[in-house]
Design an enzyme around this catalytic site. Sequence first.
Site, PDB file in Angstrom:
ATOM      1  N   LYS A  67      58.076 -69.721  25.856  1.00  0.00           N
ATOM      2  CA  LYS A  67      59.119 -69.840  24.833  1.00  0.00           C
ATOM      3  C   LYS A  67      58.789 -70.960  23.858  1.00  0.00           C
ATOM      4  O   LYS A  67      59.101 -70.863  22.675  1.00  0.00           O
ATOM      5  CB  LYS A  67      60.486 -70.064  25.478  1.00  0.00           C
ATOM      6  CG  LYS A  67      60.996 -68.822  26.158  1.00  0.00           C
ATOM      7  CD  LYS A  67      62.492 -68.850  26.355  1.00  0.00           C
ATOM      8  CE  LYS A  67      62.957 -67.547  26.970  1.00  0.00           C
ATOM      9  NZ  LYS A  67      64.287 -67.644  27.540  1.00  0.00           N
TER      10      LYS A  67
ATOM     11  N   LYS B 262      63.086 -57.723  25.967  1.00  0.00           N
ATOM     12  CA  LYS B 262      63.820 -57.365  24.755  1.00  0.00           C
ATOM     13  C   LYS B 262      63.214 -58.056  23.518  1.00  0.00           C
ATOM     14  O   LYS B 262      63.449 -57.638  22.396  1.00  0.00           O
ATOM     15  CB  LYS B 262      65.321 -57.638  24.895  1.00  0.00           C
ATOM     16  CG  LYS B 262      65.724 -59.068  25.052  1.00  0.00           C
ATOM     17  CD  LYS B 262      66.419 -59.583  23.840  1.00  0.00           C
ATOM     18  CE  LYS B 262      66.328 -61.079  23.735  1.00  0.00           C
ATOM     19  NZ  LYS B 262      65.373 -61.801  24.519  1.00  0.00           N
TER      20      LYS B 262
ATOM     21  N   LYS C 162      55.072 -57.767  30.503  1.00  0.00           N
ATOM     22  CA  LYS C 162      56.324 -57.255  31.073  1.00  0.00           C
ATOM     23  C   LYS C 162      57.236 -56.711  29.983  1.00  0.00           C
ATOM     24  O   LYS C 162      57.172 -57.150  28.828  1.00  0.00           O
ATOM     25  CB  LYS C 162      57.031 -58.339  31.890  1.00  0.00           C
ATOM     26  CG  LYS C 162      57.643 -59.408  31.062  1.00  0.00           C
ATOM     27  CD  LYS C 162      58.590 -60.309  31.854  1.00  0.00           C
ATOM     28  CE  LYS C 162      59.141 -61.316  30.846  1.00  0.00           C
ATOM     29  NZ  LYS C 162      60.049 -62.276  31.296  1.00  0.00           N
TER      30      LYS C 162
HETATM   31  P1  TYM Z   1      67.151 -62.448  32.170  1.00  0.00           P
HETATM   32  O1  TYM Z   1      68.468 -62.363  31.459  1.00  0.00           O
HETATM   33  O2  TYM Z   1      65.928 -62.603  31.362  1.00  0.00           O
HETATM   34  O3  TYM Z   1      66.954 -61.170  33.069  1.00  0.00           O
HETATM   35  C1  TYM Z   1      67.928 -60.717  34.015  1.00  0.00           C
HETATM   36  C2  TYM Z   1      67.236 -60.178  35.255  1.00  0.00           C
HETATM   37  O4  TYM Z   1      66.337 -59.115  34.902  1.00  0.00           O
HETATM   38  C3  TYM Z   1      65.061 -59.352  35.465  1.00  0.00           C
HETATM   39  N1  TYM Z   1      64.018 -58.801  34.581  1.00  0.00           N
HETATM   40  C4  TYM Z   1      63.094 -57.915  34.973  1.00  0.00           C
HETATM   41  N2  TYM Z   1      62.854 -57.302  36.144  1.00  0.00           N
HETATM   42  C5  TYM Z   1      61.822 -56.422  36.210  1.00  0.00           C
HETATM   43  N3  TYM Z   1      61.019 -56.136  35.155  1.00  0.00           N
HETATM   44  C6  TYM Z   1      61.206 -56.705  33.944  1.00  0.00           C
HETATM   45  N4  TYM Z   1      60.439 -56.413  32.916  1.00  0.00           N
HETATM   46  C7  TYM Z   1      62.298 -57.659  33.815  1.00  0.00           C
HETATM   47  N5  TYM Z   1      62.758 -58.401  32.785  1.00  0.00           N
HETATM   48  C8  TYM Z   1      63.806 -59.085  33.270  1.00  0.00           C
HETATM   49  C9  TYM Z   1      64.956 -60.869  35.554  1.00  0.00           C
HETATM   50  O5  TYM Z   1      63.998 -61.258  36.504  1.00  0.00           O
HETATM   51  C10 TYM Z   1      66.365 -61.249  35.946  1.00  0.00           C
HETATM   52  O6  TYM Z   1      66.538 -61.156  37.343  1.00  0.00           O
HETATM   53  N6  TYM Z   1      67.015 -67.129  33.887  1.00  0.00           N
HETATM   54  C11 TYM Z   1      67.549 -65.810  34.153  1.00  0.00           C
HETATM   55  C12 TYM Z   1      69.049 -65.780  34.207  1.00  0.00           C
HETATM   56  C13 TYM Z   1      69.660 -66.718  35.185  1.00  0.00           C
HETATM   57  C14 TYM Z   1      69.658 -66.578  36.600  1.00  0.00           C
HETATM   58  C15 TYM Z   1      70.387 -67.679  37.093  1.00  0.00           C
HETATM   59  C16 TYM Z   1      69.088 -65.644  37.473  1.00  0.00           C
HETATM   60  C17 TYM Z   1      70.373 -67.831  34.895  1.00  0.00           C
HETATM   61  N7  TYM Z   1      70.822 -68.426  36.041  1.00  0.00           N
HETATM   62  C18 TYM Z   1      70.580 -67.861  38.475  1.00  0.00           C
HETATM   63  C19 TYM Z   1      69.290 -65.826  38.844  1.00  0.00           C
HETATM   64  C20 TYM Z   1      70.017 -66.933  39.334  1.00  0.00           C
HETATM   65  C21 TYM Z   1      67.125 -64.892  33.012  1.00  0.00           C
HETATM   66  O7  TYM Z   1      66.853 -65.301  31.911  1.00  0.00           O
HETATM   67  O8  TYM Z   1      67.210 -63.591  33.289  1.00  0.00           O
END
Ligand code: TYM
Length: 326
Positions: free
Chosen positions: A111, A195, A192
């Site tokens: 990022k 969005k 991966k």
């Molecule tokens: P975020 O919003 O980017 O994504 C949400 C969840 O989707 C999963 N994910 C994927 N899984 C498989 N293939 C992909 N291409 C893919 N892209 C996204 C992510 O691994 C995630 O589980 N930091 C986290 C949000 C967060 C969080 C937390 C998660 C904040 N606090 C506490 C768990 C526990 C995030 O940005 O996810």
Amino acid sequence: MSRVFSGIQPTGVVHIGNYVGAIRNWVRLQDEMESFYCIVDYHSMTIPYDAESFPRRVLEAAAVNLAAGLDPEKTSLFIQSHVPEVTELAWILGCVTPLGELQRMTQFKDKARQHAQSINAGLLNYPILMAADILLYKADTVPVGEDQLQHLELTREIARRFNAAFGPTFPEPQARLTTGARIMALNDPERKMSKSVPGSYIALTDEPDEIRRKIRRAVTDTGPTSGEMSPGVRNLFTLLEVFDTEGATYRALREAYDQGTLRYVELKDAVADHMIAHLEPIRERYQELIHRQEELRAILAAGADQARKVARATMEEVRERTGLRT
Ligand code: TYM
């Protein structure tokens, strides 16, 4: 009883990577454990965003999750900023987190590269806030995609450091991964699905025609293969395995692949058919829910009430242990 926590950013699009890697497992786990799921609005402030449309995006994220099967009777779904204790805990945890650990996080490095003009401290501190999310609710199970494993490992280390300094307080949370923990970009299967990469994703609310068109265009083999399955084909098989819940088509096409008789268009059509059938009811429920804003807000308020109870108890304990009790 075990407790599960996970979060998702309200970034405008919930894609099938989020669904396959995370949300689908949230839905399963709500039947097995006490569960807290969170729309992490504070996290989304670390990159430039539009304050005016933000409230709508948060509601949309909540609606998608409910449409995908989260049941407010079984789970607490809430908005991160509705339980501001998380920022207090994040401050305290920040004081036991080594700077070097934050700087070596892959997501921070990515990022920081993407937003080189405005690397704010929030981007660096992001994993501390994530650790605070998980530890505030003393969760022991965290269903996430593979890209969050590094943050989860750091959460475990932060918990250990806190416990060592102030006495046993937090359980060390475990990640829960399943098939499809890393869904790749359709147009660039070495990266991966995300969005922030146009053409890489299918949104959970895409229309059937759109889904079919995107799958048709998915990259399969980019050049001569070395005998190994190419990343693009592997990705399509993973999607088929997930969305073909009975498994018959998946097995038949895998066999055809092994025998060298598979035509990729067949694989693509099968993926599209199963995905469309699976996502159709989610899209319909979403269209209904998104117009019932009062109901959505009530669900989120009830979720926050549940979350606040746990958060307050944890913070009393943390303040006591850390000497914040003059
Ligand atoms: P975020 O919003 O980017 O994504 C949400 C969840 O989707 C999963 N994910 C994927 N899984 C498989 N293939 C992909 N291409 C893919 N892209 C996204 C992510 O691994 C995630 O589980 N930091 C986290 C949000 C967060 C969080 C937390 C998660 C904040 N606090 C506490 C768990 C526990 C995030 O940005 O996810």
